[in-house]
Design a protein around this motif. Structure first.
Motif, PDB file in Angstrom:
ATOM      1  N   TRP A   1      -1.859  -8.086  10.369  1.00 44.19           N
ATOM      2  CA  TRP A   1      -1.656  -7.545  11.715  1.00 44.19           C
ATOM      3  C   TRP A   1      -0.153  -7.541  12.030  1.00 44.19           C
ATOM      4  O   TRP A   1       0.409  -6.529  12.469  1.00 44.19           O
TER       5      TRP A   1
ATOM      6  N   VAL B   1      -5.797 -11.933   8.128  1.00 48.86           N
ATOM      7  CA  VAL B   1      -5.877 -10.918   9.189  1.00 48.86           C
ATOM      8  C   VAL B   1      -4.592 -10.955  10.019  1.00 48.86           C
ATOM      9  O   VAL B   1      -3.971  -9.923  10.271  1.00 48.86           O
TER      10      VAL B   1
ATOM     11  N   ALA C   1       5.046  -0.475  11.614  1.00 44.75           N
ATOM     12  CA  ALA C   1       4.895   0.569  12.635  1.00 44.75           C
ATOM     13  C   ALA C   1       6.188   0.766  13.406  1.00 44.75           C
ATOM     14  O   ALA C   1       6.530   1.888  13.794  1.00 44.75           O
TER      15      ALA C   1
ATOM     16  N   ILE D   1       9.106   5.472   4.849  1.00 48.56           N
ATOM     17  CA  ILE D   1       8.174   5.178   5.947  1.00 48.56           C
ATOM     18  C   ILE D   1       8.740   5.629   7.280  1.00 48.56           C
ATOM     19  O   ILE D   1       8.017   5.975   8.205  1.00 48.56           O
TER      20      ILE D   1
ATOM     21  N   TRP E   1      -2.424   4.350  17.735  1.00 53.18           N
ATOM     22  CA  TRP E   1      -2.419   3.237  16.770  1.00 53.18           C
ATOM     23  C   TRP E   1      -2.298   1.881  17.449  1.00 53.18           C
ATOM     24  O   TRP E   1      -3.016   0.944  17.120  1.00 53.18           O
TER      25      TRP E   1
ATOM     26  N   PHE F   1       1.764  -5.067   9.791  1.00 50.59           N
ATOM     27  CA  PHE F   1       1.536  -3.684  10.226  1.00 50.59           C
ATOM     28  C   PHE F   1       2.400  -3.360  11.443  1.00 50.59           C
ATOM     29  O   PHE F   1       2.926  -2.255  11.577  1.00 50.59           O
TER      30      PHE F   1
ATOM     31  N   GLY G   1      -8.203  -5.541  15.890  1.00 49.22           N
ATOM     32  CA  GLY G   1      -7.785  -6.879  15.445  1.00 49.22           C
ATOM     33  C   GLY G   1      -8.539  -7.958  16.206  1.00 49.22           C
ATOM     34  O   GLY G   1      -9.040  -8.922  15.610  1.00 49.22           O
TER      35      GLY G   1
ATOM     36  N   GLN H   1       0.896  -1.132   0.000  1.00 48.48           N
ATOM     37  CA  GLN H   1       0.000   0.000   0.000  1.00 48.48           C
ATOM     38  C   GLN H   1       0.944   1.192   0.000  1.00 48.48           C
ATOM     39  O   GLN H   1       2.144   1.028   0.110  1.00 48.48           O
TER      40      GLN H   1
ATOM     41  N   PHE I   1     -10.309  -3.949   8.388  1.00 48.85           N
ATOM     42  CA  PHE I   1      -9.077  -3.975   9.197  1.00 48.85           C
ATOM     43  C   PHE I   1      -7.875  -3.578   8.350  1.00 48.85           C
ATOM     44  O   PHE I   1      -7.034  -2.778   8.772  1.00 48.85           O
ATOM     45  N   GLU I   2      -7.801  -4.128   7.149  1.00 45.84           N
ATOM     46  CA  GLU I   2      -6.609  -3.914   6.326  1.00 45.84           C
ATOM     47  C   GLU I   2      -6.447  -2.450   5.927  1.00 45.84           C
ATOM     48  O   GLU I   2      -5.349  -1.919   5.917  1.00 45.84           O
TER      49      GLU I   2
ATOM     50  N   THR J   1      -5.355  -0.660  17.099  1.00 48.21           N
ATOM     51  CA  THR J   1      -5.196  -1.772  16.175  1.00 48.21           C
ATOM     52  C   THR J   1      -5.369  -3.112  16.881  1.00 48.21           C
ATOM     53  O   THR J   1      -5.974  -4.038  16.331  1.00 48.21           O
TER      54      THR J   1
ATOM     55  N   LEU K   1       4.087   7.677  13.824  1.00 51.58           N
ATOM     56  CA  LEU K   1       3.024   6.766  14.237  1.00 51.58           C
ATOM     57  C   LEU K   1       2.050   7.499  15.158  1.00 51.58           C
ATOM     58  O   LEU K   1       2.469   8.208  16.065  1.00 51.58           O
ATOM     59  N   ALA K   2       0.761   7.313  14.912  1.00 48.96           N
ATOM     60  CA  ALA K   2      -0.235   7.944  15.778  1.00 48.96           C
ATOM     61  C   ALA K   2      -0.167   7.313  17.172  1.00 48.96           C
ATOM     62  O   ALA K   2      -0.010   6.098  17.285  1.00 48.96           O
TER      63      ALA K   2
ATOM     64  N   PHE L   1      -6.252   0.134   9.393  1.00 52.24           N
ATOM     65  CA  PHE L   1      -5.300   0.024  10.492  1.00 52.24           C
ATOM     66  C   PHE L   1      -3.860  -0.182  10.049  1.00 52.24           C
ATOM     67  O   PHE L   1      -3.015  -0.592  10.834  1.00 52.24           O
ATOM     68  N   HIS L   2      -3.572   0.108   8.781  1.00 50.98           N
ATOM     69  CA  HIS L   2      -2.180   0.210   8.351  1.00 50.98           C
ATOM     70  C   HIS L   2      -1.582   1.386   9.123  1.00 50.98           C
ATOM     71  O   HIS L   2      -2.179   2.465   9.165  1.00 50.98           O
ATOM     72  N   PRO L   3      -0.411   1.196   9.755  1.00 46.78           N
ATOM     73  CA  PRO L   3       0.106   2.257  10.624  1.00 46.78           C
ATOM     74  C   PRO L   3       0.282   3.601   9.916  1.00 46.78           C
ATOM     75  O   PRO L   3       0.132   4.648  10.541  1.00 46.78           O
ATOM     76  N   ALA L   4       0.574   3.563   8.627  1.00 43.57           N
ATOM     77  CA  ALA L   4       0.804   4.817   7.917  1.00 43.57           C
ATOM     78  C   ALA L   4      -0.498   5.511   7.530  1.00 43.57           C
ATOM     79  O   ALA L   4      -0.491   6.701   7.228  1.00 43.57           O
TER      80      ALA L   4
ATOM     81  N   MET M   1       8.429   3.299  11.884  1.00 44.56           N
ATOM     82  CA  MET M   1       8.002   4.695  11.815  1.00 44.56           C
ATOM     83  C   MET M   1       8.503   5.460  13.028  1.00 44.56           C
ATOM     84  O   MET M   1       8.933   4.866  14.019  1.00 44.56           O
ATOM     85  N   ARG M   2       8.443   6.770  12.935  1.00 50.37           N
ATOM     86  CA  ARG M   2       8.781   7.577  14.107  1.00 50.37           C
ATOM     87  C   ARG M   2       7.740   7.321  15.178  1.00 50.37           C
ATOM     88  O   ARG M   2       6.542   7.453  14.926  1.00 50.37           O
ATOM     89  N   GLN M   3       8.195   6.967  16.351  1.00 52.59           N
ATOM     90  CA  GLN M   3       7.261   6.666  17.426  1.00 52.59           C
ATOM     91  C   GLN M   3       6.660   7.963  17.959  1.00 52.59           C
ATOM     92  O   GLN M   3       7.259   9.031  17.794  1.00 52.59           O
ATOM     93  N   PRO M   4       5.484   7.872  18.587  1.00 53.59           N
ATOM     94  CA  PRO M   4       4.874   9.085  19.126  1.00 53.59           C
ATOM     95  C   PRO M   4       5.837   9.782  20.084  1.00 53.59           C
ATOM     96  O   PRO M   4       6.417   9.145  20.957  1.00 53.59           O
TER      97      PRO M   4
END
Lengths: 334, 153
Positions: free
Chosen positions: B95, B91, B102, A230, A239, B98, A247, A118, A194-195, A243, A235-236, A198-201, B105-108
């Motif tokens: 999971w 799934v 994650a 990336i 998240w 992801f 999940g 993605q 879900f897909e 997630t 990251l939110a 909830f992709h982290p980006a 990525m830059r962590q919060p």
């Protein structure tokens, strides 16, 4: 870099996706209100009892027929449609992508396969129109929707069923067949939510399907980096737990409707004689309601995606208007 | 394969309009057929499982007696189970994938790794504070060991 990244679909496709999603959600709520009426009695009540719920289901079914016929015509009669159709043919790369995804999770591969990507820092030409999952979704949903529409119309047309089988039993069997068939799609839609949510980006929703391609720039100013980019995305904070919760809900929902479909032997009359008194298992009731909750979350995310589009469009309009509105302001002077 | 996307232009408004009209017309005919070409179809059987003591199937006592339909139902049961397991596997694979993504990525709360990244600064990152040491270390590790065991985070 924004997490909007690049668009892939046209405005027609994004609008179609929204209409199809809404229609299918309504079909699920009404259809499974009927099939799992023991567990989802409140949905049936909410839609106006048995009369209301069957009416809702039929009206949404009509909408589905319109959408399917329209989409097939678009794929056949336009060159863009024919071009897109060629893009979704499954090739050896897609099988490789599925295998590599397993390896990626197990730490045996550093990257996801190009056919699994993605967006998420990737450039537009590094990401396929549809990932292998996207292609699978198109295939499975297309086959499902076709079979569901045909069986649904046969159920609607009692004389049509009678013509071939001449018994009420045949009509009942078609109802069972129709309901069980939809379970596959129900499970698939839960995964789809879900897909793409909830992709982290992209969390909380991947807007590729909502913001048309022509509203998204193809190039970014900072595409000169070597990595996929990336690592530049943040990251939110929510998240992780969001997630995990989603999940768990998705897995419970899928397992429950799967077990429910076996347990119930379809709607509303099982193959063996146990009329009406379906399983009133508390666990199953909770689980199936969790599955419906997942669908509700999906519908909310779907609306949120459209909200994002509206806000994005407004922002683009404001940016386009800005140079003319300000006298002497230089919006690009940084 | 994805180098040149076929979707270089949008669908034409004419194609959308004509196909939409045809789709609605076809649907109208299909529904009319489904209603037995009648103006009022309510006289036909209706599936109404929750109707007290009524609805089609309420008097059904024999079970499915048509082998072809019985087979179809058994077949879809099997398909439900197989597809369900497959979807569950998907799934879990996603999971897991992801979580790995994650971790890269830059962590919060983690500061920006690149000073020029204006977007990142806007969301609360503080690129010029004292925490840049950790950010710098991550940035240098990024291209070499891009996934420093972050899976289990």
């Amino acid at each position: 870099m924004t997490n909007l990244d690049h668009g892939k679909f046209t405005r027609m496709t994004t609008t179609f996706h929204t209409l199809l999603a809404l229609d299918v959600f309504i079909l699920f709520f009404s259809g499974y209100g009927l099939m799992f009426n023991d567990e989802l009695w409140w949905l049936v009540t909410l839609m106006g009892g048995s009369t209301g719920v069957t009416a809702v289901h039929r009206i949404a079914g009509l909408g589905l027929v319109v959408l399917i016929v329209f989409w097939m015509l678009m794929m056949i009669t336009t060159s863009t449609g024919r071009g897109n159709f060629r893009q979704i043919l499954i090739g050896p790369d897609d099988v490789a992508a599925a295998i590599q995804d397993f390896k990626f999770v197990l730490g045996m591969a550093d990257e996801r396969h190009p056919n699994a990507r993605q967006f998420a820092g990737y450039k537009s030409d590094e990401v396929p129109l549809l990932s292998y999952i996207g292609k699978g979704v198109v295939y499975i949903f297309s086959i499902e929707l076709t079979l569901l529409t045909i069986s649904g119309l046969l159920i609607w047309s009692k004389t049509g069923v009678m013509q071939y089988f001449a018994t009420k039993t045949a009509a009942m069997a078609f109802v069972v067949f129709h309901g069980l068939l939809g379970v596959i799609m129900l499970m698939g839609v839960m995964f789809h939510i879900f897909e793409h949510g909830f992709h982290p980006a992209f969390y909380p929703v991947e807007v590729k399907a909502f913001i048309p391609r022509k509203l998204i720039p193809e190039e970014h100013a900072d595409t000169d980096h070597d990595s996929t980019g990336i690592s530049q995305l943040s990251l939110a904070p929510s998240w992780g737990w969001a997630t995990n919760v989603m999940g768990v809900l998705t897995v419970i929902g899928i397992v429950s409707v799967l077990v429910g479909s076996i347990f119930d032997e379809g709607y509303p009359v099982p193959r063996e004689l146990a009329v009406g008194g379906g399983p009133t298992d508390l666990l199953l009731t909770v689980g199936i309601n969790v599955g419906i909750l997942v669908l509700f979350i999906g519908m909310a995310l779907q609306m949120y995606g459209n909200l994002m589009r509206v806000r994005w469009q407004r922002q683009l309009e404001e940016e386009a208007r800005a140079p003319a509105a300000t006298d002497g302001g230089r919006p690009n002077d940084d | 394969m994805s180098r040149s996307l076929p979707e270089t232009r949008d669908y034409s408004v004419l194609a959308i309009a004509v196909n939409a009209v045809i789709a609605i017309a076809v649907t109208a005919v299909v529904v009319w057929w489904a209603s037995g070409f009648a103006y009022n179809a309510e006289a036909l059987f209706r599936v109404g499982p929750t109707v007290e003591g009524g609805g089609i199937g309420a008097d059904w006592r024999a079970g499915n007696t048509i082998p072809a339909l019985d087979f179809l139902i058994a077949f879809v049961h099997a398909a439900d189970v197989l597809m369900g397991i497959f979807i569950l596997v998907m799934v879990f694979v996603h999971w897991g994938a992801f979580r790995r993504l994650a971790s890269r990525m830059r962590q919060p709360g983690e500061p920006a790794r690149y000073d020029s990244d204006a977007d990142a600064v806007a969301d609360g990152g503080r690129p010029s504070d004292g925490a840049n040491v950790a950010g710098g270390a991550n940035a240098s590790a990024d291209n070499t060991a891009r996934d420093p065991g972050g899976d289990d985070r």
